[in-house]
Scaffold this active site. Sequence first.
Site, PDB file in Angstrom:
ATOM      1  N   ASN A  88      33.477  49.659  35.246  1.00 46.92           N
ATOM      2  CA  ASN A  88      34.164  50.948  35.141  1.00 46.92           C
ATOM      3  C   ASN A  88      35.309  50.956  34.129  1.00 46.92           C
ATOM      4  OD1 ASN A  88      36.022  49.546  36.624  1.00 46.92           O
ATOM      5  ND2 ASN A  88      35.907  50.830  38.455  1.00 46.92           N
ATOM      6  N   HIS A 137      41.404  49.635  34.404  1.00 47.17           N
ATOM      7  CA  HIS A 137      42.157  49.437  35.645  1.00 47.17           C
ATOM      8  C   HIS A 137      43.514  50.103  35.489  1.00 47.17           C
ATOM      9  CE1 HIS A 137      44.174  47.511  39.051  1.00 47.17           C
ATOM     10  NE2 HIS A 137      45.203  47.404  38.225  1.00 47.17           N
ATOM     11  N   GLU A 158      51.573  43.720  39.794  1.00 47.86           N
ATOM     12  CA  GLU A 158      50.609  43.472  38.714  1.00 47.86           C
ATOM     13  C   GLU A 158      51.317  43.249  37.374  1.00 47.86           C
ATOM     14  OE1 GLU A 158      47.880  46.781  39.004  1.00 47.86           O
ATOM     15  OE2 GLU A 158      47.227  46.157  41.008  1.00 47.86           O
ATOM     16  N   LYS A 195      39.142  46.639  30.609  1.00 47.85           N
ATOM     17  CA  LYS A 195      38.384  45.495  31.113  1.00 47.85           C
ATOM     18  C   LYS A 195      37.428  44.971  30.033  1.00 47.85           C
ATOM     19  CE  LYS A 195      38.575  47.169  35.908  1.00 47.85           C
ATOM     20  NZ  LYS A 195      37.770  47.551  37.086  1.00 47.85           N
ATOM     21  N   TYR A 218      43.550  40.805  42.018  1.00 46.53           N
ATOM     22  CA  TYR A 218      42.643  41.502  42.940  1.00 46.53           C
ATOM     23  C   TYR A 218      42.704  40.934  44.364  1.00 46.53           C
ATOM     24  CZ  TYR A 218      40.325  44.312  39.320  1.00 46.53           C
ATOM     25  OH  TYR A 218      40.031  45.240  38.344  1.00 46.53           O
TER      26      TYR A 218
HETATM   27  P1  DAT Z   1      40.322  50.790  41.325  1.00 40.60           P
HETATM   28  O1  DAT Z   1      39.898  49.923  40.160  1.00 40.60           O
HETATM   29  O2  DAT Z   1      39.991  52.233  41.065  1.00 40.60           O
HETATM   30  O3  DAT Z   1      41.737  50.591  41.743  1.00 40.60           O
HETATM   31  P2  DAT Z   1      39.545  49.284  43.714  1.00 40.60           P
HETATM   32  O4  DAT Z   1      40.925  48.721  43.722  1.00 40.60           O
HETATM   33  O5  DAT Z   1      39.031  49.877  44.979  1.00 40.60           O
HETATM   34  O6  DAT Z   1      39.379  50.401  42.568  1.00 40.60           O
HETATM   35  O7  DAT Z   1      38.510  48.157  43.279  1.00 40.60           O
HETATM   36  C1  DAT Z   1      38.841  47.281  42.221  1.00 40.60           C
HETATM   37  C2  DAT Z   1      37.617  47.056  41.399  1.00 40.60           C
HETATM   38  O8  DAT Z   1      36.624  46.371  42.164  1.00 40.60           O
HETATM   39  C3  DAT Z   1      36.933  48.338  40.915  1.00 40.60           C
HETATM   40  O9  DAT Z   1      37.508  48.843  39.722  1.00 40.60           O
HETATM   41  C4  DAT Z   1      35.531  47.878  40.711  1.00 40.60           C
HETATM   42  C5  DAT Z   1      35.333  46.845  41.803  1.00 40.60           C
HETATM   43  N1  DAT Z   1      34.716  47.451  42.977  1.00 40.60           N
HETATM   44  C6  DAT Z   1      35.302  48.266  43.880  1.00 40.60           C
HETATM   45  N2  DAT Z   1      34.444  48.639  44.840  1.00 40.60           N
HETATM   46  C7  DAT Z   1      33.263  48.041  44.531  1.00 40.60           C
HETATM   47  C8  DAT Z   1      31.977  48.016  45.126  1.00 40.60           C
HETATM   48  N3  DAT Z   1      31.720  48.697  46.252  1.00 40.60           N
HETATM   49  N4  DAT Z   1      31.010  47.291  44.517  1.00 40.60           N
HETATM   50  C9  DAT Z   1      31.258  46.602  43.383  1.00 40.60           C
HETATM   51  N5  DAT Z   1      32.454  46.575  42.772  1.00 40.60           N
HETATM   52  C10 DAT Z   1      33.440  47.283  43.339  1.00 40.60           C
HETATM   53 MG    MG Z   2      42.674  49.073  42.743  1.00 41.08          MG
END
Ligand code: DAT
Ligand code: MG
Length: 149
Positions: free
Chosen positions: A112, A115, A126, A9, A49
């Site tokens: 974080n 991805h 994706e 990212k 997303y």
């Molecule tokens: P991942 O990236 O581990 O697949 P995800 O699909 O649940 O996680 O979420 C996608 C991204 O969205 C994640 O990398 C960071 C952001 N995100 C997820 N939960 C969040 C939250 N509670 N607050 C802020 N950003 C969040």
């Molecule tokens: Mg995800």
Amino acid sequence: MEQTYVMVKPDGVQRGLIGEIISRIERRGLKIVALRMNVISEPAAKEHYSEHAARSFFPSLIEFVTSGPSVSMVVAGKDAIKVMRAINGATNPVDAAPGTIRGDFALDVGRNVVHASDSPEAAAREIAIHFKDSEIGKYSRIDEVCLYE
Ligand code: DAT
Ligand code: MG
């Protein structure tokens, strides 16, 4: 051989972590079969997303992921989807184990660093958002004879 979509990212790019992340993928034995740096467009980010469209963090997530260059990859190997999720670590870096990318380099869920697709369906979807078929390379790693039984 499974394929998964991986992204460094914008925070990972800006912090100089591209090489570190690619090294971890390669040393595990996974094969990078497509790779590009670009600024992801807003429509592509929203499609990527889409499962989170109703979440409160969606607007800031889209703004962040389109805020600068990111590195997109297709990564292939045995159980590549599961293995890449383990290499990345838990979504919230506070919960990510040391030794994972997020556990070693991140603190905030909104920053974080990486991805990776979470299922075969997500991986196919994706990969198709970010790459054309013709951009995905076909080659053997010379060490595949040792990596696989
Ligand atoms: P991942 O990236 O581990 O697949 P995800 O699909 O649940 O996680 O979420 C996608 C991204 O969205 C994640 O990398 C960071 C952001 N995100 C997820 N939960 C969040 C939250 N509670 N607050 C802020 N950003 C969040
Ligand atoms: Mg995800």
